[in-house]
Design a protein around this motif. Structure first.
Motif, PDB file in Angstrom:
ATOM      1  N   ILE A  15       1.154  -1.449   0.056  1.00 11.87           N
ATOM      2  CA  ILE A  15      -0.384   0.011  -0.275  1.00 11.87           C
ATOM      3  C   ILE A  15       0.801   1.077   0.335  1.00 11.87           C
ATOM      4  CG2 ILE A  15      -1.570   1.276   1.922  1.00 11.87           C
ATOM      5  CD1 ILE A  15      -2.447  -1.088  -0.302  1.00 11.87           C
ATOM      6  N   GLU A  16       1.823   1.285   0.650  1.00 10.68           N
ATOM      7  CA  GLU A  16       3.059   2.917   0.673  1.00 10.68           C
ATOM      8  C   GLU A  16       3.610   2.649  -0.703  1.00 10.68           C
ATOM      9  OE1 GLU A  16       6.713   3.526   3.897  1.00 10.68           O
ATOM     10  OE2 GLU A  16       6.623   1.526   3.473  1.00 10.68           O
ATOM     11  N   LYS A  17       4.060   1.345  -1.151  1.00 10.29           N
ATOM     12  CA  LYS A  17       4.343   2.140  -2.603  1.00 10.29           C
ATOM     13  C   LYS A  17       3.271   2.354  -3.591  1.00 10.29           C
ATOM     14  CE  LYS A  17       8.403  -1.484  -1.862  1.00 10.29           C
ATOM     15  NZ  LYS A  17       8.573  -3.098  -2.535  1.00 10.29           N
ATOM     16  N   THR A  18       1.839   1.736  -3.521  1.00  5.73           N
ATOM     17  CA  THR A  18       1.238   1.980  -4.282  1.00  5.73           C
ATOM     18  C   THR A  18       1.074   4.198  -4.085  1.00  5.73           C
ATOM     19  OG1 THR A  18      -0.296   0.241  -4.256  1.00  5.73           O
ATOM     20  CG2 THR A  18      -1.151   1.753  -4.962  1.00  5.73           C
ATOM     21  N   GLY A  23      -0.455   8.347  -5.879  1.00  2.24           N
ATOM     22  CA  GLY A  23      -0.910   8.749  -4.329  1.00  2.24           C
ATOM     23  C   GLY A  23      -2.507   9.226  -4.504  1.00  2.24           C
ATOM     24  N   ASP A  24      -2.633  11.214  -4.414  1.00  2.00           N
ATOM     25  CA  ASP A  24      -4.203  10.878  -4.420  1.00  2.00           C
ATOM     26  C   ASP A  24      -5.124  10.104  -5.105  1.00  2.00           C
ATOM     27  OD1 ASP A  24      -5.545  12.977  -2.271  1.00  2.00           O
ATOM     28  OD2 ASP A  24      -6.124  13.755  -4.623  1.00  2.00           O
ATOM     29  N   ARG A  25      -4.590   9.300  -6.572  1.00  2.00           N
ATOM     30  CA  ARG A  25      -5.843   9.129  -7.066  1.00  2.00           C
ATOM     31  C   ARG A  25      -5.883   7.589  -7.054  1.00  2.00           C
ATOM     32  NH1 ARG A  25      -2.903   8.030 -12.811  1.00  2.00           N
ATOM     33  NH2 ARG A  25      -3.474   6.644 -12.357  1.00  2.00           N
ATOM     34  N   PHE A  26      -5.572   6.971  -6.048  1.00  2.00           N
ATOM     35  CA  PHE A  26      -5.633   5.846  -5.684  1.00  2.00           C
ATOM     36  C   PHE A  26      -6.165   5.688  -4.780  1.00  2.00           C
ATOM     37  CE2 PHE A  26      -4.215   3.442  -1.995  1.00  2.00           C
ATOM     38  CZ  PHE A  26      -4.568   2.018  -2.565  1.00  2.00           C
ATOM     39  N   ILE A  27      -6.382   6.882  -3.489  1.00  2.00           N
ATOM     40  CA  ILE A  27      -6.818   7.239  -2.262  1.00  2.00           C
ATOM     41  C   ILE A  27      -8.389   7.827  -2.405  1.00  2.00           C
ATOM     42  CG2 ILE A  27      -6.699   8.542  -0.870  1.00  2.00           C
ATOM     43  CD1 ILE A  27      -3.629   8.986   0.127  1.00  2.00           C
ATOM     44  N   GLN A  28      -8.662   8.664  -3.514  1.00  2.00           N
ATOM     45  CA  GLN A  28      -9.763   8.602  -3.901  1.00  2.00           C
ATOM     46  C   GLN A  28     -10.645   7.687  -4.579  1.00  2.00           C
ATOM     47  OE1 GLN A  28     -11.490  11.752  -3.243  1.00  2.00           O
ATOM     48  NE2 GLN A  28      -9.271  12.244  -2.286  1.00  2.00           N
ATOM     49  N   ARG A  29      -9.934   6.836  -5.373  1.00  2.00           N
ATOM     50  CA  ARG A  29     -10.400   5.423  -6.067  1.00  2.00           C
ATOM     51  C   ARG A  29     -10.722   4.124  -4.948  1.00  2.00           C
ATOM     52  NH1 ARG A  29      -7.981   1.457  -9.963  1.00  2.00           N
ATOM     53  NH2 ARG A  29     -10.225   0.509 -10.513  1.00  2.00           N
ATOM     54  N   VAL A  30     -10.419   4.547  -3.880  1.00  2.00           N
ATOM     55  CA  VAL A  30     -10.103   3.163  -3.608  1.00  2.00           C
ATOM     56  C   VAL A  30     -11.112   3.327  -1.597  1.00  2.00           C
ATOM     57  CG1 VAL A  30      -9.060   1.546  -1.721  1.00  2.00           C
ATOM     58  CG2 VAL A  30      -8.317   1.792  -4.062  1.00  2.00           C
ATOM     59  N   PHE A  31     -10.854   4.526  -0.891  1.00  2.00           N
ATOM     60  CA  PHE A  31     -11.440   5.165   0.210  1.00  2.00           C
ATOM     61  C   PHE A  31     -12.440   5.941   0.589  1.00  2.00           C
ATOM     62  CE2 PHE A  31      -6.767   3.525   0.725  1.00  2.00           C
ATOM     63  CZ  PHE A  31      -7.178   2.230   1.787  1.00  2.00           C
ATOM     64  N   THR A  32     -12.953   6.131   1.604  1.00  2.00           N
ATOM     65  CA  THR A  32     -14.836   6.747   1.218  1.00  2.00           C
ATOM     66  C   THR A  32     -14.192   8.507   1.694  1.00  2.00           C
ATOM     67  OG1 THR A  32     -14.952   5.968   3.643  1.00  2.00           O
ATOM     68  CG2 THR A  32     -16.349   4.681   1.749  1.00  2.00           C
ATOM     69  N   PRO A  33     -14.174   9.154   2.149  1.00  2.00           N
ATOM     70  CA  PRO A  33     -13.608  10.990   2.773  1.00  2.00           C
ATOM     71  C   PRO A  33     -13.892  10.303   3.938  1.00  2.00           C
ATOM     72  CG  PRO A  33     -15.708  10.989   1.162  1.00  2.00           C
ATOM     73  CD  PRO A  33     -15.418   9.560   1.306  1.00  2.00           C
ATOM     74  N   LEU A  34     -15.005   9.342   4.346  1.00  2.00           N
ATOM     75  CA  LEU A  34     -14.167   9.495   6.234  1.00  2.00           C
ATOM     76  C   LEU A  34     -13.091   8.910   6.679  1.00  2.00           C
ATOM     77  CD1 LEU A  34     -15.888   9.786   9.198  1.00  2.00           C
ATOM     78  CD2 LEU A  34     -16.904   7.310   8.320  1.00  2.00           C
ATOM     79  N   GLU A  35     -13.110   7.845   5.937  1.00  2.00           N
ATOM     80  CA  GLU A  35     -11.825   6.915   5.675  1.00  2.00           C
ATOM     81  C   GLU A  35     -10.280   7.054   5.814  1.00  2.00           C
ATOM     82  OE1 GLU A  35     -12.924   2.225   4.617  1.00  2.00           O
ATOM     83  OE2 GLU A  35     -12.755   3.989   2.403  1.00  2.00           O
TER      84      GLU A  35
END
Length: 133
Positions: A15-18, A23-35
Motif C-alpha cells: 500500500i505504501e508503494k502504491t 498518490g491521491d488518485r489511488f486514495i480517492q478511488r479506494v477510500f471513502t472521505p471518512l476513511e
C-alpha cells in the motif's frame, strides 16, 4: 445465520508503494472521505489505509462478488460504532448485493476485525442475518 465470511492479508509496504506511485488518485478511488480523514489523522497513516484496504477485500469475499458486477471499492467503508467496534457501511452495488443475501424478516450485521503487525495487515469480515426486532 452466517451469510458470508471473508479474510484478507496484505503487506503494508504494498500500500505504501502504491500511494507513493499514484498518490491521491489511488486514495480517492479506494477510500471513502471518512476513511481518508481517519487515516490522515493517525501517526500510522499507511497502516491505517492498509487495514481498511484489507477490510474491503475481505468484505468483497464475504459478499461473494469480488470487485465486479457493480461492486466498487468506495461502496464499502470502514466505520466505527459509538462503542468503537468497527463495521462496514455498504452503499451502491455492494449494498445491492448484500440486500439480495439477506432473507425476508432479517437484517444484515457485518462484523469486522482488523489488525496489523508490520509489515502485515489483516482483516476478517463475517456477514450474518439477524431477525428484525
Amino acid at each position: 445465520m452466517i451469510l458470508g465470511i471473508g479474510s484478507d492479508l496484505i503487506d503494508i509496504r504494498r500500500i505504501e508503494k502504491t500511494i507513493e506511485r499514484f498518490g491521491d488518485r489511488f486514495i480517492q478511488r479506494v477510500f471513502t472521505p471518512l476513511e481518508q480523514k481517519k487515516a490522515d489523522s493517525r501517526a500510522e497513516r499507511i497502516a491505517t489505509y492498509a487495514k481498511r484496504f484489507a477490510a474491503k477485500e475481505a468484505c468483497s469475499k464475504a459478499l461473494g462478488t469480488g470487485f465486479r458486477n457493480g461492486t466498487f471499492w468506495r461502496d464499502m467503508g470502514v466505520v466505527n460504532l459509538p462503542s468503537g467496534r468497527p463495521t462496514l457501511e455498504l452503499t451502491g452495488g455492494a449494498k445491492t448485493h448484500l440486500d439480495k443475501l439477506v432473507p425476508a424478516g432479517h437484517m444484515a450485521r457485518i462484523d469486522v476485525t482488523i489488525t496489523d503487525e508490520y509489515p502485515m495487515a489483516q482483516a476478517l469480515v463475517v456477514i450474518t442475518a439477524v431477525p428484525k426486532a
